[in-house]
Design an enzyme around this catalytic site. Structure first.
Site, PDB file in Angstrom:
ATOM      1  N   ARG A  18       0.997  -1.228  -0.227  1.00 31.44           N
ATOM      2  CA  ARG A  18      -0.054  -0.058   0.138  1.00 31.44           C
ATOM      3  C   ARG A  18       1.105   1.258   0.065  1.00 31.44           C
ATOM      4  O   ARG A  18       2.129   1.135   0.380  1.00 31.44           O
ATOM      5  CB  ARG A  18      -0.844   0.104   1.251  1.00 31.44           C
ATOM      6  CG  ARG A  18      -1.668  -1.162   1.596  1.00 31.44           C
ATOM      7  CD  ARG A  18      -2.367  -1.128   2.658  1.00 31.44           C
ATOM      8  NE  ARG A  18      -3.570  -2.334   2.948  1.00 31.44           N
ATOM      9  CZ  ARG A  18      -3.066  -3.339   3.738  1.00 31.44           C
ATOM     10  NH1 ARG A  18      -2.103  -3.454   4.175  1.00 31.44           N
ATOM     11  NH2 ARG A  18      -4.158  -4.282   3.875  1.00 31.44           N
TER      12      ARG A  18
ATOM     13  N   LYS B  32      -1.737  -2.151   8.110  1.00 33.83           N
ATOM     14  CA  LYS B  32      -2.865  -1.484   8.735  1.00 33.83           C
ATOM     15  C   LYS B  32      -2.942  -2.148  10.300  1.00 33.83           C
ATOM     16  O   LYS B  32      -2.724  -3.089  10.516  1.00 33.83           O
ATOM     17  CB  LYS B  32      -4.077  -1.949   8.185  1.00 33.83           C
ATOM     18  CG  LYS B  32      -4.270  -1.071   6.831  1.00 33.83           C
ATOM     19  CD  LYS B  32      -5.725  -1.547   6.129  1.00 33.83           C
ATOM     20  CE  LYS B  32      -6.004  -0.637   5.097  1.00 33.83           C
ATOM     21  NZ  LYS B  32      -7.350  -1.042   4.405  1.00 33.83           N
TER      22      LYS B  32
ATOM     23  N   HIS C  63      -2.961   2.075  -5.816  1.00 34.06           N
ATOM     24  CA  HIS C  63      -3.573   0.635  -5.621  1.00 34.06           C
ATOM     25  C   HIS C  63      -3.604  -0.010  -6.678  1.00 34.06           C
ATOM     26  O   HIS C  63      -3.741  -1.452  -6.513  1.00 34.06           O
ATOM     27  CB  HIS C  63      -4.896   1.088  -5.094  1.00 34.06           C
ATOM     28  CG  HIS C  63      -5.593  -0.182  -4.142  1.00 34.06           C
ATOM     29  ND1 HIS C  63      -5.159  -0.354  -2.984  1.00 34.06           N
ATOM     30  CD2 HIS C  63      -6.408  -0.900  -4.267  1.00 34.06           C
ATOM     31  CE1 HIS C  63      -5.818  -1.340  -2.511  1.00 34.06           C
ATOM     32  NE2 HIS C  63      -6.763  -1.842  -3.513  1.00 34.06           N
TER      33      HIS C  63
ATOM     34  N   ARG D  38      -0.967  -2.241  -6.762  1.00 35.77           N
ATOM     35  CA  ARG D  38      -0.937  -3.316  -5.633  1.00 35.77           C
ATOM     36  C   ARG D  38      -1.918  -4.545  -6.484  1.00 35.77           C
ATOM     37  O   ARG D  38      -1.748  -5.749  -6.245  1.00 35.77           O
ATOM     38  CB  ARG D  38      -1.584  -2.897  -4.357  1.00 35.77           C
ATOM     39  CG  ARG D  38      -2.011  -3.837  -3.307  1.00 35.77           C
ATOM     40  CD  ARG D  38      -2.463  -3.078  -2.169  1.00 35.77           C
ATOM     41  NE  ARG D  38      -3.091  -3.847  -0.820  1.00 35.77           N
ATOM     42  CZ  ARG D  38      -2.543  -4.804  -0.245  1.00 35.77           C
ATOM     43  NH1 ARG D  38      -1.090  -4.605   0.100  1.00 35.77           N
ATOM     44  NH2 ARG D  38      -3.111  -5.179   0.774  1.00 35.77           N
TER      45      ARG D  38
ATOM     46  N   HIS E   4      -3.977  -8.871   4.236  1.00 34.96           N
ATOM     47  CA  HIS E   4      -5.400  -8.713   4.289  1.00 34.96           C
ATOM     48  C   HIS E   4      -5.842  -9.542   5.469  1.00 34.96           C
ATOM     49  O   HIS E   4      -5.696 -10.702   6.035  1.00 34.96           O
ATOM     50  CB  HIS E   4      -6.146  -9.606   2.934  1.00 34.96           C
ATOM     51  CG  HIS E   4      -5.957  -8.675   1.891  1.00 34.96           C
ATOM     52  ND1 HIS E   4      -6.006  -9.218   0.508  1.00 34.96           N
ATOM     53  CD2 HIS E   4      -5.891  -7.420   1.729  1.00 34.96           C
ATOM     54  CE1 HIS E   4      -5.994  -8.178   0.034  1.00 34.96           C
ATOM     55  NE2 HIS E   4      -5.936  -6.910   0.379  1.00 34.96           N
TER      56      HIS E   4
ATOM     57  N   TYR F 282      -8.936 -10.020  -6.163  1.00 31.64           N
ATOM     58  CA  TYR F 282      -7.788  -9.707  -7.057  1.00 31.64           C
ATOM     59  C   TYR F 282      -7.853 -11.052  -7.916  1.00 31.64           C
ATOM     60  O   TYR F 282      -6.877 -11.191  -8.803  1.00 31.64           O
ATOM     61  CB  TYR F 282      -6.432  -9.625  -6.423  1.00 31.64           C
ATOM     62  CG  TYR F 282      -6.790  -8.224  -5.491  1.00 31.64           C
ATOM     63  CD1 TYR F 282      -6.288  -7.161  -6.163  1.00 31.64           C
ATOM     64  CD2 TYR F 282      -6.620  -8.348  -4.126  1.00 31.64           C
ATOM     65  CE1 TYR F 282      -6.429  -5.885  -5.171  1.00 31.64           C
ATOM     66  CE2 TYR F 282      -6.546  -7.110  -3.475  1.00 31.64           C
ATOM     67  CZ  TYR F 282      -6.398  -5.756  -3.995  1.00 31.64           C
ATOM     68  OH  TYR F 282      -6.253  -4.771  -3.253  1.00 31.64           O
TER      69      TYR F 282
END
Length: 326
Positions: A175, A201, A274, A277, A300, A309
């Protein structure tokens, strides 16, 4: 000879030496009166999530006519249903409606746990179904990705930095915030293999093996930049700062976004960070990477996000169209 001080006395003396700061009475009462809704916002670590959820909740409060957080206890299931109907009337996408309802549900779940409301009125409210497990973020094809990597052509500091930055994004699926937070010491060996220490994150850290090509590009960049020995320094820095002249700060997320947009425009596509990514994830899956490993690689929390994806079932070249022969 005076007796040795007792253990409690020794502890008190040590505490006095540290000079402990205590809350004042007004501070104590002020903190005790923090509304649970404010506590909930404080627990949202990601600033983008916090901003999106705040906008969603302000929209809901405006719709039902709530002027203060205390009135949230008056919200009933019927209010939420009316809001959902209004969102559908405005022809918002299913994903947007799901997010707005999720924001509201998250708040009420927290308020219920804090006994600030009696129940969560969003629980059981039907949400739009996910129409497709394929994400909307565009992914570049392999030829486009190769072209993008070759766009910075010079031997100057900026070209070397940009080649390393593009390689990190396209080969490691970071990211832009993760890329911006990288420091020199985040390039480190693990079991004899160079890795990246990625700060993701929610404060989660993951270690990603460094692609050999990227490693070479990073070495070239750091050799010219001159800050390879500054272990705690930002890995990617501006090469120019017309406002202050300072170049020791990290390249910001906005700076990275503008950089990618600039290079992408040379490809004739309008994409952001993004999309790179998504390109990395899509390419890995198309080359038979295990989806659980890709989930861990991307950071994730839920594998359902990783499936967005997975475009292997929708590749144009696999269509029966190209099998027809007359």
């Amino acid at each position: 000879m005076s007796p040795a001080p007792s253990k409690p006395q020794t502890l008190v003396a040590a505490q006095s030496a540290v000079s402990i700061r205590t809350l004042t009475v007004p501070e104590f009462h002020q903190l005790a009166q923090v509304p649970p809704a404010t506590e909930w916002f404080a627990n949202l670590d990601n600033p983008n999530t916090r901003r999106a959820y705040r906008n969603d909740l302000e929209e809901f409060m405006t719709f039902v006519g709530i002027a203060s957080p205390e009135e949230l206890r008056l919200v009933a299931r019927e209010h939420v249903l009316a809001w959902r109907t209004d969102l559908e009337r405005r022809e918002l996408t299913g994903g947007t409606i799901r997010r707005k309802l999720a924001a509201l549900s998250s708040l009420f779940e927290y308020l219920s746990d804090a006994n600030a409301v009696t129940h969560n009125p969003v629980k059981g409210i039907r949400r739009p179904k996910v129409q497709s497990y394929e994400g909307k973020t565009p992914a570049l094809g392999a030829a486009q990705a190769r072209h993008l990597l070759r766009l910075p052509t010079g031997d100057d500091l900026k070209s070397r930095r940009d080649r390393a930055l593009l390689s990190l994004l396209l080969y490691h699926g970071l990211r832009r915030g993760e890329l911006s937070r990288l420091t020199v010491q985040d390039i480190h060996p693990r079991r004899g293999v160079p890795h990246l220490k990625v700060h993701g994150k929610g404060g989660k850290i993951r270690h990603i093996p460094l692609h050999p090509g990227t490693q070479k590009l990073l070495s070239d960049y750091l050799e010219v930049s001159g800050h390879a020995h500054e272990k705690s320094a930002a890995l990617f820095r501006p090469t120019r700062n017309n406002r202050t002249g300072a170049l020791d700060r990290t390249l910001s997320g906005d700076g990275i976004y503008k950089l990618i947009r600039g290079y992408a425009s040379k490809l004739g596509v309008a994409i952001g960070v993004h999309a790179l990514r998504a390109t990395a994830a899509t390419n890995a899956l198309e080359h038979e990477a295990d989806i659980a490993k890709v989930q861990e690689w991307l950071g994730h929390a839920n594998i359902a996000t990783t499936r967005l994806y997975d475009r292997r079932k929708s590749r144009p070249e696999d269509s029966p169209t190209f099998k027809v022969s007359y």
